[in-house]
Scaffold this motif. Structure first.
Motif, PDB file in Angstrom:
ATOM      1  N   GLY A  39      34.752  39.453  50.356  1.00 44.08           N
ATOM      2  CA  GLY A  39      36.055  39.981  49.977  1.00 44.08           C
ATOM      3  C   GLY A  39      36.745  40.672  51.133  1.00 44.08           C
ATOM      4  O   GLY A  39      36.816  40.139  52.243  1.00 44.08           O
ATOM      5  N   SER A  40      37.238  41.886  50.889  1.00 40.92           N
ATOM      6  CA  SER A  40      37.952  42.639  51.925  1.00 40.92           C
ATOM      7  C   SER A  40      37.009  43.219  52.971  1.00 40.92           C
ATOM      8  O   SER A  40      37.447  43.671  54.021  1.00 40.92           O
ATOM      9  N   ASP A  97      33.641  33.013  45.087  1.00 41.60           N
ATOM     10  CA  ASP A  97      35.099  32.917  45.133  1.00 41.60           C
ATOM     11  C   ASP A  97      35.521  31.660  44.382  1.00 41.60           C
ATOM     12  O   ASP A  97      35.015  30.571  44.658  1.00 41.60           O
ATOM     13  N   SER A 139      31.476  44.214  43.223  1.00 41.88           N
ATOM     14  CA  SER A 139      32.889  44.097  43.573  1.00 41.88           C
ATOM     15  C   SER A 139      33.532  42.982  42.757  1.00 41.88           C
ATOM     16  O   SER A 139      32.934  41.923  42.567  1.00 41.88           O
ATOM     17  N   ARG A 141      37.415  40.873  42.476  1.00 44.31           N
ATOM     18  CA  ARG A 141      38.671  40.646  43.196  1.00 44.31           C
ATOM     19  C   ARG A 141      39.602  39.733  42.396  1.00 44.31           C
ATOM     20  O   ARG A 141      39.146  38.842  41.684  1.00 44.31           O
ATOM     21  N   ASN A 143      43.405  37.783  43.449  1.00 41.92           N
ATOM     22  CA  ASN A 143      44.459  37.553  44.438  1.00 41.92           C
ATOM     23  C   ASN A 143      45.491  36.588  43.860  1.00 41.92           C
ATOM     24  O   ASN A 143      45.131  35.562  43.277  1.00 41.92           O
ATOM     25  N   SER A 152      46.992  41.365  46.236  1.00 35.40           N
ATOM     26  CA  SER A 152      45.541  41.209  46.188  1.00 35.40           C
ATOM     27  C   SER A 152      44.940  42.541  45.777  1.00 35.40           C
ATOM     28  O   SER A 152      45.407  43.604  46.188  1.00 35.40           O
ATOM     29  N   SER A 153      43.920  42.477  44.947  1.00 30.46           N
ATOM     30  CA  SER A 153      43.275  43.699  44.478  1.00 30.46           C
ATOM     31  C   SER A 153      41.764  43.508  44.490  1.00 30.46           C
ATOM     32  O   SER A 153      41.261  42.400  44.303  1.00 30.46           O
ATOM     33  N   GLU A 154      41.082  44.618  44.724  1.00 29.57           N
ATOM     34  CA  GLU A 154      39.623  44.588  44.742  1.00 29.57           C
ATOM     35  C   GLU A 154      39.120  45.944  44.261  1.00 29.57           C
ATOM     36  O   GLU A 154      39.604  46.995  44.691  1.00 29.57           O
TER      37      GLU A 154
END
Length: 187
Positions: A39-40, A97, A139, A141, A143, A152-154
């Motif tokens: 992710g990020s 993903d 986590s 996510r 997007n 985009s959020s996480e």
């Protein structure tokens, strides 16, 4: 030291990075030193910056499986690099993903979901700890992109873990906490 907080383990010469890799259209397998980000990168990010003297590669194994274009599954296991050695802690995890573009027949938009798990197993040499040897982190996510707009959020969560006290280089039961973070980017 050459730089402030420069790792003193670099005061020698040695083979720094080695790996073997096999890759085809569905499978990418690496054994040895590798870099990875889920992710990020808040949950897992191994990287190198030679100018700063930072290299926290993982030594172990990584598998990336892509059965279809819209799905990528990663699994990692290894120990984090420290100088020319590795830490005692074992790091492992997986990342998924999934892009919903084909399923939703998007042409000018993109929507993807992601989920990650990372575990760090580290022997605790501390009497009566109130936390486990295994620290778990999760986590999720989401997007979305439409033309020139994106969001985009996480969200990340980490189980109870201790903080190292710099004076005395000790661990205390007084500050054992879980942790969480929310990241939102838009433009």
């Amino acid at each position: 030291n050459a730089l402030l907080n420069y790792n003193p383990k670099y005061n020698e010469t040695n083979v720094a990075t080695y790996f073997v890799n096999y890759k085809n259209s569905m499978l990418d397998v690496t054994a040895g030193y590798f870099y990875e980000q889920f992710g990020s990168g808040m949950l897992l990010r191994s990287w190198e910056d030679r100018a700063l003297g930072i290299n926290n590669a993982l030594r172990g194994g990584k598998i990336v499986f892509t059965p279809i274009n819209s799905l990528a599954i990663k699994a990692v296991y290894g120990q984090q690099r420290s100088g020319f050695d590795v830490s005692d802690a074992k790091v492992f995890g997986f990342d998924i993903d999934y892009s919903l573009d084909e399923l939703m027949n998007f042409e000018a938009s993109s929507l993807s979901l992601g989920f990650s798990f990372v575990g760090r197993d580290e022997a605790i040499e501390f009497e009566n700890p109130i936390f486990d040897d295994l620290t778990k982190a999760y986590s999720g996510r989401l997007n979305f992109v439409h033309n020139a707009f994106y969001v985009s959020s996480e969200y990340n969560y980490k189980s109870d873990d201790a903080i190292l006290i710099l004076q005395g280089n000790t661990i205390s039961n007084d500050f054992v906490k879980p942790g969480s973070a929310l990241l939102v980017n838009t433009g």
